[in-house]
Design an enzyme around this catalytic site. Structure first.
Site, PDB file in Angstrom:
ATOM      1  N   ASP A  47       0.865  -1.180   0.000  1.00 39.71           N
ATOM      2  CA  ASP A  47       0.000   0.000   0.000  1.00 39.71           C
ATOM      3  C   ASP A  47       0.908   1.239   0.000  1.00 39.71           C
ATOM      4  O   ASP A  47       2.135   1.136   0.190  1.00 39.71           O
ATOM      5  CB  ASP A  47      -0.977  -0.001   1.194  1.00 39.71           C
ATOM      6  CG  ASP A  47      -2.174   0.922   0.932  1.00 39.71           C
ATOM      7  OD1 ASP A  47      -2.137   1.678  -0.057  1.00 39.71           O
ATOM      8  OD2 ASP A  47      -3.149   0.882   1.696  1.00 39.71           O
TER       9      ASP A  47
HETATM   10  C1  BGC Z   1      -4.997   3.330   0.276  1.00 37.88           C
HETATM   11  C2  BGC Z   1      -5.223   2.292  -0.798  1.00 37.88           C
HETATM   12  C3  BGC Z   1      -5.120   2.919  -2.160  1.00 37.88           C
HETATM   13  C4  BGC Z   1      -3.768   3.590  -2.283  1.00 37.88           C
HETATM   14  C5  BGC Z   1      -3.503   4.197  -3.645  1.00 37.88           C
HETATM   15  C6  BGC Z   1      -3.745   4.139   0.030  1.00 37.88           C
HETATM   16  O1  BGC Z   1      -3.679   5.213   0.898  1.00 37.88           O
HETATM   17  O2  BGC Z   1      -4.932   2.684   1.515  1.00 37.88           O
HETATM   18  O3  BGC Z   1      -6.475   1.684  -0.619  1.00 37.88           O
HETATM   19  O4  BGC Z   1      -5.308   1.955  -3.148  1.00 37.88           O
HETATM   20  O5  BGC Z   1      -3.673   4.592  -1.306  1.00 37.88           O
HETATM   21  O6  BGC Z   1      -4.277   5.293  -3.870  1.00 37.88           O
END
Ligand code: BGC
Length: 740
Positions: A265
């Protein structure tokens, strides 16, 4: 390309080039004004120009024109002309926004979710995207957590069905086909278990609970062949997920058989330093690589350290090869080596995106996601009456949720716009009545603290106008709820109520008119004790998406009979959280109607949620017969049919979600008091009766035992078939095992 060719390509790549494939950056690095980015704050990430030239994927940019340009320029410079992957959070729609996932879950309709995902994939693919960061398969039990909105709810079985359906919708049979994209299941694992509902907080679970409740939905998505998985921010068993070898290698890859691309993530590998688990970036890179994380999202941890680690003999180049091959394989599955632009097409983008057909589906999905929580005969609306709409959502376009980053609020249809199409223009009035939030409420959005200043005098004026209109009206429709930024990522709340300024409006209106219908917008279950006492009807509409206004009017007017069922319990109050229907049995259950002291209960509130999982009313009524079993004994060699007759006893046609729950009452480990094992949506004309049959087979009785094996055990089972998780329509079933 054949796998052998990919391997040859890999052999020919330099170490630096390979590591580039493992770096994901934001699109802004690749736009024409990238120089300012390079010299700006991002420099602190340690990203150099060469890294940008070889980065394997980007996130957060879309648009056919832009992405085609980026791809072309990038491939010219990339040493082997390897195409890049374009990824984006397409959570509940691309431009045509469908209801937020918690609402989609309430439709109890995985097939509908599959159709929505297929439309999102089509819009995303013509806009140049290859991968969508969806579905979020995290199980949720704590309504304080803002991201419950992105989940389909509290039940492992329901979530699994949705994860599977959505992966299928995004990817089809083959993600290389036109209008298909790769689906990324997230967030592995147990992100939804954040302690006290505070986002990014520690997750503290027993391995048994992790496996029993949290893992099944991810597994369902992986079985549906999702091409990617995303790690979670939290720790599991004390180790941050993105560096958790046991979780990623032993469970995800070995046990679950996931062979696709694993992405961290956003900056999650780097954050293992803040966790106090990795000493520094180099250590974090080593640990994440050892866990088999293929792509580092948005930090320079891999790009800046993997080369050194190989040179110093700290990691084997073979480990990097393993990751890079998976990334190349994904690009190959998408057909990018043959056509790096895939479906990107500026012309199609204009005609496909938000086309009539997509809007129609958004309207259908939204109407099916709504849950009628209360109705004292006031709905459907009698359109001959004088109606006043009073509430800040009356003419508000911000109804697509905070995780619809590709959607535009300007494309949304508001309630007022939709109501004007169907209601009398002379006798219907529309008023905001109050601001969305109190001026003091501090809401931090992407761009900092969001201002919502409405002067005291203006507020008084709004209120006075609303009360005057309420006095004149026969019925008051009150579109109230959370600000869309009160739920979603980093949007935890300790008090999960409707903003006080709106509650004041409700109280004032109630003083002059008791015929109140609340249309409730929210990304989570709220504490609505007072609200549901005050209103004669409450319709939960979540964040309904682009066609929200139309769908709401369809339901309010009775054009569509509501059929949604809660996929997450509405707690009685915050103190009851986590409250979910499938709790483990206790030795001292509260006995209904008996006031005994030494029982598992509260002194001041009931044990039951205000509205339980599976609950939702309709404009008609249904009668369900007692459960009949084809045999009282099930063996591992046969099956038992469990049936009920369901009759529409009201005056409107309707659709009911008939639900099957099972409880193992003597097992080698304590089992939940009820577990959803099946559901069927049944359409019934007034007076019509249908039989609904569920086939019960041995695999439905399996569970995780203390020794880690999964199996069923002989003994007695309770089996319920009803219209919500509180159903008492029960039969007993004996299971006996023949093949010993
Ligand atoms: C979130 C994810 C997301 C990623 C990319 C993160 O902060 O937890 O769910 O896919 O950002 O945008």
């Amino acid at each position: 390309m054949k796998k052998e060719e990919l391997k040859e390509l890999l052999k020919d790549m330099s170490l630096k080039e390979k590591i580039g494939q493992m770096l994901q950056l934001m699109g802004v690095f690749f736009l024409e004004d990238a120089d300012s980015v390079l010299t700006g704050p991002w420099q602190s990430l340690g990203i150099e120009e060469e890294d940008i030239r070889t980065a394997g994927s980007i996130l957060g940019t879309y648009g056919a024109d832009t992405l085609m340009k980026i791809q072309k320029a990038y491939m010219e410079k990339q040493p082997h002309h390897i195409p890049m992957l374009f990824m984006m959070d397409v959570i509940h729609g691309m431009k045509t926004i469908f209801p937020a996932p918690l609402g989609l879950g309430a439709a109890f309709d995985p097939e509908l979710a599959e159709r929505c995902a297929a439309v999102a994939a089509k819009e995303a693919s013509v806009s140049g995207l290859h991968v969508v960061f969806s579905p979020m398969a995290d199980l949720v039990r704590d309504a304080r957590w803002g991201r419950v909105m992105e989940s389909t709810g509290e039940d492992p079985y329901l979530n699994g069905r949705y994860a599977q359906a959505q992966v299928k919708g995004f990817q089809g049979e083959d993600m290389g086909q036109p209008y298909k994209v790769c689906s990324c299941i997230k967030h592995f694992a147990a992100y939804g278990g954040a302690e006290a509902g505070r986002d990014y907080n520690t997750v503290e679970l027993s391995e048994h609970t992790l496996r029993d409740f949290y893992l099944p939905a991810y597994k369902a998505g992986i079985d549906a062949k999702a091409g990617m998985v995303m790690t979670s921010f939290n720790t599991v068993n004390g180790i941050p997920a993105s560096t958790n070898r046991w979780l990623m290698r032993d469970i995800l890859r070995e046990e679950m058989g996931f062979d696709g691309v694993l992405i961290s993530d956003f900056s999650a590998i780097m954050e293992t330093i803040a966790h106090g688990y990795s000493a520094d970036e180099k250590d974090a890179a080593k640990k994440a690589l050892e866990a088999g994380v293929d792509i580092d999202m948005m930090t320079g941890v891999y790009a800046g350290n993997l080369c050194k680690l190989v040179e110093e003999g700290e990691v084997e180049e073979a480990q990097i090869d393993e990751c890079v091959l998976r990334i190349l394989e994904l690009k190959n599955r998408l057909g990018l080596f043959e056509n790096p632009y895939k479906d990107a097409d500026p012309k199609k983008e204009k005609t496909v995106v938000l086309c009539e057909e997509h809007r129609r589906l958004a309207r259908e999905a939204a109407a099916k996601s709504f849950v009628l929580l209360k109705n004292e005969g006031i709905l459907p609306l009698d359109a001959t009456k004088k109606i006043a709409f009073i509430g800040p959502y009356t003419n508000n376009k911000e109804i697509i949720s905070s995780w619809a980053v590709t959607g535009n609020v300007s494309d949304c249809v508001t309630m007022e716009e939709a109501a004007r199409e169907v209601l009398d223009t002379v006798h219907t009035t529309y008023h905001a009545g109050s601001p969305m939030l109190e001026n003091e409420y501090e809401l931090i959005g992407f761009g900092g603290i969001l201002a919502h200043d409405v002067s005291e005098a203006e507020q008084q004026k709004m209120l006075a106008e609303a009360v005057a209109a309420a006095k004149e009206a026969d019925i008051v429709i009150m579109p109230l709820g959370e600000h869309y930024q009160q739920s979603g990522e980093a949007s935890s709340r300790a008090m999960i109520d409707v903003p006080e300024v709106q509650m004041r409006l409700l109280r004032e209106v109630a003083k002059v008119n008791e015929n109140i219908v609340v249309v409730l917008f929210s990304g989570r279950p709220l504490d609505i004790r007072e609200l549901s006492r005050t209103a004669k009807a409450v319709l939960e509409v979540w964040f309904p998406g682009t066609e929200g206004g139309h769908a709401i009017m369809d339901v309010l007017t009775g054009k569509v009979n509501p059929s949604g069922k809660l996929s997450m319990s509405f707690p009685y109050c915050v103190g009851q959280i986590p409250v979910h229907y499938d709790a483990y049995s206790t030795g001292r259950p509260d006995l209904e109607g008996k006031k005994e002291k030494f029982r598992s209960k509260y002194q001041d509130i009931p044990n039951e949620p205000l509205y339980p999982f599976g609950y939702g009313l309709s404009y008609t009524t249904y009668e369900i017969s007692p459960v009949s079993l084809s045999s009282e004994v099930l063996t591992d060699e046969g099956l038992v049919e469990a049936s009920v007759k369901i009759k529409n006893t009201g005056k409107a046609a309707g659709t009911e979600v008939v639900q099957l729950y099972i409880q193992d009452i003597t097992a080698s480990v304590v089992r939940p008091v009820k577990e959803l094992k099946g559901f069927q949506k049944v359409e019934l004309a007034p007076g019509e009766e249908k039989s609904v049959t569920f086939v019960i087979e041995e695999p439905m009785l399996r569970f995780l035992r203390a020794d880690g094996t999964v199996g069923s055990e002989e003994g007695k089972f309770h089996l319920w078939i009803g219209c919500d998780s509180m159903t008492e329509n029960m039969a007993e079933l004996q299971y006996s095992c023949k093949r010993k």
